[in-house]
Design a protein around this motif. Structure first.
Motif, short mmCIF file in Angstrom:
data_model
loop_
_atom_site.label_atom_id
_atom_site.label_comp_id
_atom_site.label_asym_id
_atom_site.label_seq_id
_atom_site.Cartn_x
_atom_site.Cartn_y
_atom_site.Cartn_z
N GLN B 56 0.83 -1.21 0.00
CA GLN B 56 0.00 0.00 0.00
C GLN B 56 0.87 1.26 0.00
O GLN B 56 0.53 2.25 -0.65
N ILE B 57 1.96 1.22 0.73
CA ILE B 57 2.89 2.36 0.69
C ILE B 57 3.43 2.52 -0.73
O ILE B 57 3.45 3.64 -1.28
N CYS B 58 3.83 1.42 -1.32
CA CYS B 58 4.36 1.45 -2.69
C CYS B 58 3.35 2.05 -3.65
O CYS B 58 3.69 2.92 -4.46
N ASN B 59 2.13 1.59 -3.59
CA ASN B 59 1.10 2.07 -4.52
C ASN B 59 0.82 3.55 -4.33
O ASN B 59 0.64 4.28 -5.29
N ASN B 60 0.80 3.99 -3.09
CA ASN B 60 0.46 5.39 -2.83
C ASN B 60 1.60 6.36 -3.12
O ASN B 60 1.35 7.50 -3.48
N LEU B 61 2.84 5.89 -2.97
CA LEU B 61 3.96 6.81 -3.16
C LEU B 61 4.77 6.51 -4.42
O LEU B 61 5.80 7.13 -4.66
N ALA B 62 4.30 5.54 -5.22
CA ALA B 62 4.98 5.19 -6.46
C ALA B 62 6.44 4.81 -6.22
O ALA B 62 7.36 5.34 -6.85
#
Lengths: 163, 163
Positions: B56-62
């Motif tokens: 989720q961190i990856c998806n939100n912060l690219a």
DNA sequence: TAACAATAGTTATATTTGTAAACTATTTTA
DNA sequence: TAAAATAGTTTACAAATATAACTATTGTTA
């Protein structure tokens, strides 16, 4: 718990970073056929600023000058740019696109422009103008705030000769 | 010849990249006293999204998930975050700020906010709103265009088993 | 339900980029 | 003329980026 659409609550700089990552990811896809896989913004810049010095590219694109050396070396190696010493100031090297580099750069500029058009489509002109005004103002404000001197040479050499 | 103020003619993505570089350079200066020198946006995100999974961190912060592994390892090592397996889905790890991490993150959030305030100061509220609208819309448009799949796992594994 | 696909995270590797320091050569300033 | 500044380079190391292959777990479906 975790939001799925948290983007709008992020700080300005984080939003800008994410936007640029998404943007360059789409641009790379559009430019898969081109030999170079990066340095698009440098080539874009050179097209409008032929005969720029390396330092001017660095200042305009916020790229470190030691990184720039390697990038220019690479672009010279693949025959995209030429390097000429400025005879009026022999410290400077003029960077120019070759014929090959110019051809490729035209495609790059086209891709940049078409992507920008996609992003501006359906957006009222006044909003486009405000967006540009604001992003320009913010960058110029940031240039006047104290920063870790990443890109510019603001008296980096004050601790002279270490001994 | 070379313009000194070429910024306004650059493509959107390049402007965004430069803005983010300038922004983080100023932010780093403000946060020199903090132990960590980066990952500010991740800590900012975690403060509002406690118990997020890494993905989720990856998806939100690219951010790429393989990079995230190392970042989380580092943040665990210096005692800023904790990793807990989600018992309802044992593939997922919940990431939480520790007390120490939360304290540091509060200062980070303060610096982000004060920098945003600096950038918004003297800017009419309607322009602030439009700027945010536009930057959000652009990012969401870009997410729906074909891209080199850098950050997201959109069917990366279609070429099954290589043999 | 057994095979297969998808998801979350990890490891390994290679390349590129970021950062700092020290350096040459040249030009500017005091 | 000596000292400082500027443009660019080199070196070295840390960190970021990108790819591929991997484990473990969960979801899907024939």
């Amino acid at each position: 718990m975790c939001n799925t659409e948290y983007y709008s609550q992020l700080p300005i700089g984080t939003k800008a970073l994410i936007l640029s990552k998404l943007y360059y990811s789409v641009l790379s896809k559009k430019l898969e056929s081109i030999e170079v896989e990066r340095y698009y913004s440098i080539l874009f810049f050179l097209k409008d600023n032929e005969g720029c010095s390396q330092q001017q590219i660095c200042n305009n694109l916020a790229i470190d000058k030691t990184a720039m050396v390697k990038i220019i070396d690479y672009l010279v190696k693949i025959g995209y740019v030429r390097k000429n010493i400025n005879l009026k100031n022999r410290r400077e090297h003029f960077i120019e696109l070759t014929k090959k580099g110019l051809n490729q750069t035209k495609q790059i500029v086209k891709s940049f422009n078409s992507l920008d058009e996609d992003l501006y489509r359906d957006l009222p002109v006044n909003k486009q103008i405000i967006f540009n005004e604001v992003i320009c103002e913010m960058s110029s404000k940031l240039k006047n705030l104290p920063a870790t001197d990443l890109f510019f040479d603001y008296k980096k050499t004050q601790k002279t000769n270490k001994k």
